[in-house]
Design an enzyme around this catalytic site. Sequence first.
Site, short mmCIF file in Angstrom:
data_model
loop_
_atom_site.label_atom_id
_atom_site.label_comp_id
_atom_site.label_asym_id
_atom_site.label_seq_id
_atom_site.Cartn_x
_atom_site.Cartn_y
_atom_site.Cartn_z
N SER A 182 59.55 -49.79 -33.22
CA SER A 182 59.69 -51.00 -32.42
C SER A 182 58.90 -50.96 -31.12
O SER A 182 58.53 -52.00 -30.59
CB SER A 182 61.16 -51.28 -32.14
OG SER A 182 61.78 -50.14 -31.58
N HIS A 210 60.94 -54.79 -37.97
CA HIS A 210 59.65 -55.36 -37.53
C HIS A 210 58.64 -55.54 -38.65
O HIS A 210 57.52 -55.97 -38.41
CB HIS A 210 59.06 -54.51 -36.40
CG HIS A 210 59.97 -54.41 -35.23
ND1 HIS A 210 60.03 -55.38 -34.25
CD2 HIS A 210 60.91 -53.49 -34.90
CE1 HIS A 210 60.95 -55.05 -33.37
NE2 HIS A 210 61.50 -53.91 -33.73
N LYS A 240 64.42 -61.53 -35.81
CA LYS A 240 63.03 -61.34 -35.37
C LYS A 240 62.14 -62.30 -36.16
O LYS A 240 62.19 -63.49 -35.92
CB LYS A 240 62.67 -59.87 -35.47
CG LYS A 240 63.45 -59.09 -34.39
CD LYS A 240 63.43 -57.60 -34.48
CE LYS A 240 64.26 -57.04 -33.32
NZ LYS A 240 64.75 -55.68 -33.57
C1 LIG Z 1 65.98 -55.04 -33.08
C2 LIG Z 1 66.21 -53.84 -33.91
C3 LIG Z 1 67.47 -53.55 -34.44
C4 LIG Z 1 68.69 -54.35 -34.09
O1 LIG Z 1 68.69 -55.56 -34.75
P1 LIG Z 1 69.49 -56.77 -34.10
O2 LIG Z 1 69.61 -57.76 -35.21
O3 LIG Z 1 68.69 -57.24 -32.96
O4 LIG Z 1 70.82 -56.21 -33.68
C5 LIG Z 1 67.60 -52.47 -35.29
N1 LIG Z 1 66.54 -51.69 -35.57
C6 LIG Z 1 65.33 -51.91 -35.05
C7 LIG Z 1 64.20 -51.01 -35.41
C8 LIG Z 1 65.12 -52.99 -34.19
O5 LIG Z 1 63.93 -53.19 -33.65
#
Ligand SMILES: *Cc1c(COP(=O)(O)O)cnc(C)c1O
Length: 394
Positions: A182, A210, A240
């Site tokens: 991330s 991602h 996302k």
């Molecule tokens: C954003 C993210 C999460 C958490 O997901 P949410 O739906 O925002 O709680 C988990 N793992 C990774 C790699 C992330 O980037």
Amino acid sequence: MSESPFLNQLATELSERESKSLYRRRRVLDSPQGARVMCNGCEVLNFCSNDYLGLANHPSVVAAAQQGAAEWGVGSGAAHLVAGHFTPQHTLEERFAAFSGKPAAILLSTGFMANLAVIPALLGRGDAVFADKLNHASLNDACQLARADFKRFAHNDVAQLERLLAQSDAKRKLIAVDAVFSMDGDIAPLAQYLALAEQYDALLYIDDAHGFGVLGEGRGTLAELGLDSPRIIYMATLGKAAGVAGAYIAAEQVVIDYLINTARSYIYTTAAPPLLACALHASLDVIEHDKARRERLLSHIRYFKQFFATELVDAPCELLPSDTAIQPLIVKDNATAVALSQALLDAGLLVAAIRPPTVATPRLRVTLSAAHSDDDVKLLCREIKRVLMAAEQG
Ligand SMILES: *Cc1c(COP(=O)(O)O)cnc(C)c1O
């Protein structure tokens, strides 16, 4: 100073953070998420959301949420196992399973909760989890919560992982990694991890927060790399690229049934509102059918990388090698990261400064989106070049 030493200690810690350029403040947005957002009363070009496909405010997704509220109300009223599991959620699980080429899938309220669901459900004392050191915080917390032996290997270090697996006499073994990191944007060597999982009889858990929606024609990192195995448990987050909220896990039927029966962050929480599942059906329609959106994002990524490779070879920063929407620009210290982010904001561009403890090395984290126009990305490049030159001249 207050009378409570406890409260005084908190205040002291915060002022220490402030003095190290590590104090965090929230920005208040006064518009929907998008390429342009209203921030502190000004319109700015936004290069720090994870809304990679521009779906967070997409008309058909918004309409589906409105229609969903009209049809299903606002709250779910109960946990999934009690009386909170609705038709749009059930059919969405079936669609996500098929989209990921897996027999079954389960929806969770957030990606954080999905990680907390899977790892402690599958592992306990006497088991072991093998994790990349740069995994997302939620994955680290999930590993700790599991009470299994928590073995961390250096970033993408397949050889070290193999040594750890070879030394382990754990009953159950799970390799748990981000597919796309991330804060770095690079992709884990998943084919090698799968081979090790087979060799050492482990399962492989992949957090594709991602990659989903972006890579592999939208199906994510596994599709991008052409990987498929019953040993793989796949997790994608839906706040996302999918533009809404939530997460799903796709895996063998037995894994999903096991999670429904044992995963605490699934069982002991009120189900997400069914209108979100309605919005996600519309979002998945776009992900499946609107190829142009993904192609626009990929073209922005190519342009941005090309600009750095040609125009900023000698700049006092390093662009990490990433082919994803996450483009990290490593700078020399926290104060520089904050100053550059502020200089870009003064020019109307929102680019996040990411600092320890989130990452070991301070950086600007640029994220690109299909919501951006070619001109937006060109402006970003020009302005980054300008503030870097200005910073160098002191
Ligand atoms: C954003 C993210 C999460 C958490 O997901 P949410 O739906 O925002 O709680 C988990 N793992 C990774 C790699 C992330 O980037």
